[in-house]
Scaffold this active site. Structure first.
Site, PDB file in Angstrom:
ATOM      1  CE  LYS A  22      16.745   2.639  21.381  1.00 42.07           C
ATOM      2  NZ  LYS A  22      16.730   4.026  21.892  1.00 42.07           N
ATOM      3  CG  ASN A  23      19.493   3.467  24.341  1.00 42.93           C
ATOM      4  OD1 ASN A  23      19.029   3.874  23.274  1.00 42.93           O
ATOM      5  ND2 ASN A  23      18.730   3.181  25.369  1.00 42.93           N
ATOM      6  CB  CYS A 116       9.249  11.767  23.167  1.00 38.63           C
ATOM      7  SG  CYS A 116       9.788  10.760  24.540  1.00 38.63           S
ATOM      8  NE  ARG A 121      13.546  11.514  26.661  1.00 38.78           N
ATOM      9  CZ  ARG A 121      13.862  10.447  25.911  1.00 38.78           C
ATOM     10  NH1 ARG A 121      12.940   9.909  25.135  1.00 38.78           N
ATOM     11  NH2 ARG A 121      15.064   9.929  25.941  1.00 38.78           N
ATOM     12  CG  ASP A 309      15.483   2.461  28.671  1.00 42.26           C
ATOM     13  OD1 ASP A 309      16.584   2.683  28.138  1.00 42.26           O
ATOM     14  OD2 ASP A 309      14.662   3.360  28.940  1.00 42.26           O
ATOM     15  NE  ARG A 401      12.272   5.615  17.520  1.00 42.94           N
ATOM     16  CZ  ARG A 401      12.262   6.786  18.155  1.00 42.94           C
ATOM     17  NH1 ARG A 401      11.126   7.237  18.654  1.00 42.94           N
ATOM     18  NH2 ARG A 401      13.367   7.463  18.313  1.00 42.94           N
TER      19      ARG A 401
END
Ligand code: EPZ
Length: 422
Positions: A22-23, A116, A121, A309, A401
């Protein structure tokens, strides 16, 4: 809102193939804005974040099409330079369109991403980098307005090795005049993959993966729009770490494949120090039953340090290991949202600022729990796999997500898990 029902304890076996990252996919999708021709991606991860990004590209004028395996993007038709609030508010990573839009069109209007669940952030490092390339930045009515007559290559030292700022500045420098040097750049494997993609498109990026990245500016006229670029994104190291920890928490023998284990060096080092048994191969890690592990002391850091993460998933493992563990979360100021939920499941965890003190327990118990952010959700699912009885995990849209078909992949490994649509 969908929820997961997990009946444990689960024993896992077999192989799980992780999806593309994803990243890495998100900044690479942003970089398609730079290329005036077609790009064909193989196996983009099927995630809500990816779909959001494709919507953003379409809102800018790109044509996208996809089937089960390929996603094609025609960025030549992009004309719009405004990424509006309604799309950006859904996903912070949308701010990554700022650099490529500014570089290709000399202007960009991007909604300022709010905070978030895991932190405020800010994007100050991104904006300072754009200004150092000669852009004029104004914040007005919640939008970043970036304009420039011409971007000029510069030497930019980042105050913190921010992943997003490094990526945004790399893309902004693509059509800047001359050379740009980014010092104290982030070194994550996703940055490397973005550089590989940009070079596949014909750009000139060197040093990615180190703290000094160089970008030789190009002219749009140098690019032939008739050439289609084919690209496949790297395997998702964070998804891989999540399944490796699932194997250890359930004392199982599983193989996690389709990624580069070198991207998880520090994670594997910590797991080994806790007594985990596993074997590393070129594109996979085989986990062996390792019994109850020992506590450890871990601090999250930018790559190649321990990834933030994987912090929540590691905490879940520590919660059912022997003895004491300490986690220090150094990247985000509010990334312990999973703690109250893990405590509801019977774990013994105390917080003090950015420290979490974990005292491993023998058993945890079933309780309905609530997802709060992507990785916190993964920690709740991992914990539910070792609980005797039924656990209900609510608000799993957070999981969708960043984890492709999590419950199907776990089910294929033998877990008793169901998604209940509501
Ligand atoms: C990326 O976020 C990842 N997201 C995050 O993964 C990951 O946690 C993070 O990098 C760190 O590894 C994507 O790649 C889409 P940063 P990013 O800029 O780029 C501060 C997940 O779970 N900062 O490196 O936003 C910031 O507030 C997600 O998949 C500034 O102060 O991370 C944070 O405290 C969550 N000013 C720290 O730096 C800036 O301009 C790291 O942020 C930029 C960042």
């Amino acid at each position: 809102m969908d929820k997961l029902i997990i009946n444990g304890p689960c024993k896992l076996s077999g192989e799980v193939k992780v999806s593309s990252s994803k990243n890495a996919s998100l900044p690479i999708l942003a970089a398609t804005i730079l290329y005036p021709g077609n790009i064909k991606f193989k196996n983009l991860p099927k995630l809500s974040d990816i779909n959001f990004f494709l919507q953003i590209l379409e809102s800018l004028g790109a044509n996208t099409s996809k089937d089960n395996e390929f996603t094609e993007i025609a960025a030549g038709s992009i004309t719009e330079t405004k990424a509006d609030y309604e799309l950006v508010r859904k996903m912070r990573a949308s701010v990554l369109v700022l650099g490529p839009l500014l570089s290709r069109f000399g202007k960009a209007q991007v909604s300022l991403p709010g905070g978030c669940a895991i932190g405020t952030r800010p994007v100050d490092i991104h904006l300072i980098g754009m200004e150092e390339l000669g852009a004029k930045i104004e914040i007005d009515k919640g939008y970043i307005n970036a304009t420039c007559d011409e971007l000029i290559g510069a030497s930019i030292h980042l105050s913190f090795p921010s992943v997003g700022a490094t990526e945004n500045i790399m893309m902004a420098a693509a059509f800047a005049k001359g050379e740009t040097i980014i010092e104290n750049a982030a070194c994550e494997p996703e940055i490397d993959d973005l550089a590989n993609f940009m070079n596949a498109c014909g750009f000139e990026v060197s040093g990615a993966g180190t703290s000094t990245i160089k970008i030789q500016g190009k002219k749009l006229s140098e690019f032939k729009s008739e050439n289609t670029i084919n690209y496949e994104v790297i395997g998702d190291r964070i998804e891989a770490a999540t399944y490796i920890i699932a194997g250890l928490m359930t004392d199982s023998n599983i193989t996690v494949s389709n990624f580069n284990p070198q991207h998880l060096k520090d994670v594997l080092k910590v797991l080994k120090s806790m007594g985990a048994k596993f074997e590393i191969d070129k594109r996979s890690v085989e986990v062996y039953p390792s019994g109850k592990l020992q506590g450890a002391k871990v601090e999250t850091q930018p790559y190649p340090g321990f990834p933030t993460d994987v912090q929540a998933q590691l905490m879940a493992l520590m919660g059912v290991s022997n003895g004491y563990s300490i986690i220090s979360e150094k990247i985000f100021e509010n990334r312990f949202m999973h703690v109250p939920e893990l405590v509801r499941m019977g774990m013994d965890i105390e917080l003090d600022g950015h420290y979490a003190f974990i005292h491993g327990v023998d058993q945890i118990s079933a309780a309905p729990v609530m997802c709060t952010d992507l990785r916190a959700s993964a920690a709740l699912v991992l914990s539910a796999l070792v609980i005797s009885g039924e656990t209900i995990v609510n608000r799993i849209y957070h999981l969708d997500r960043g984890y492709e078909n999590l419950e199907l992949k776990l089910k294929a490994l033998g877990a008793n898990i169901e998604r209940v649509k509501e």
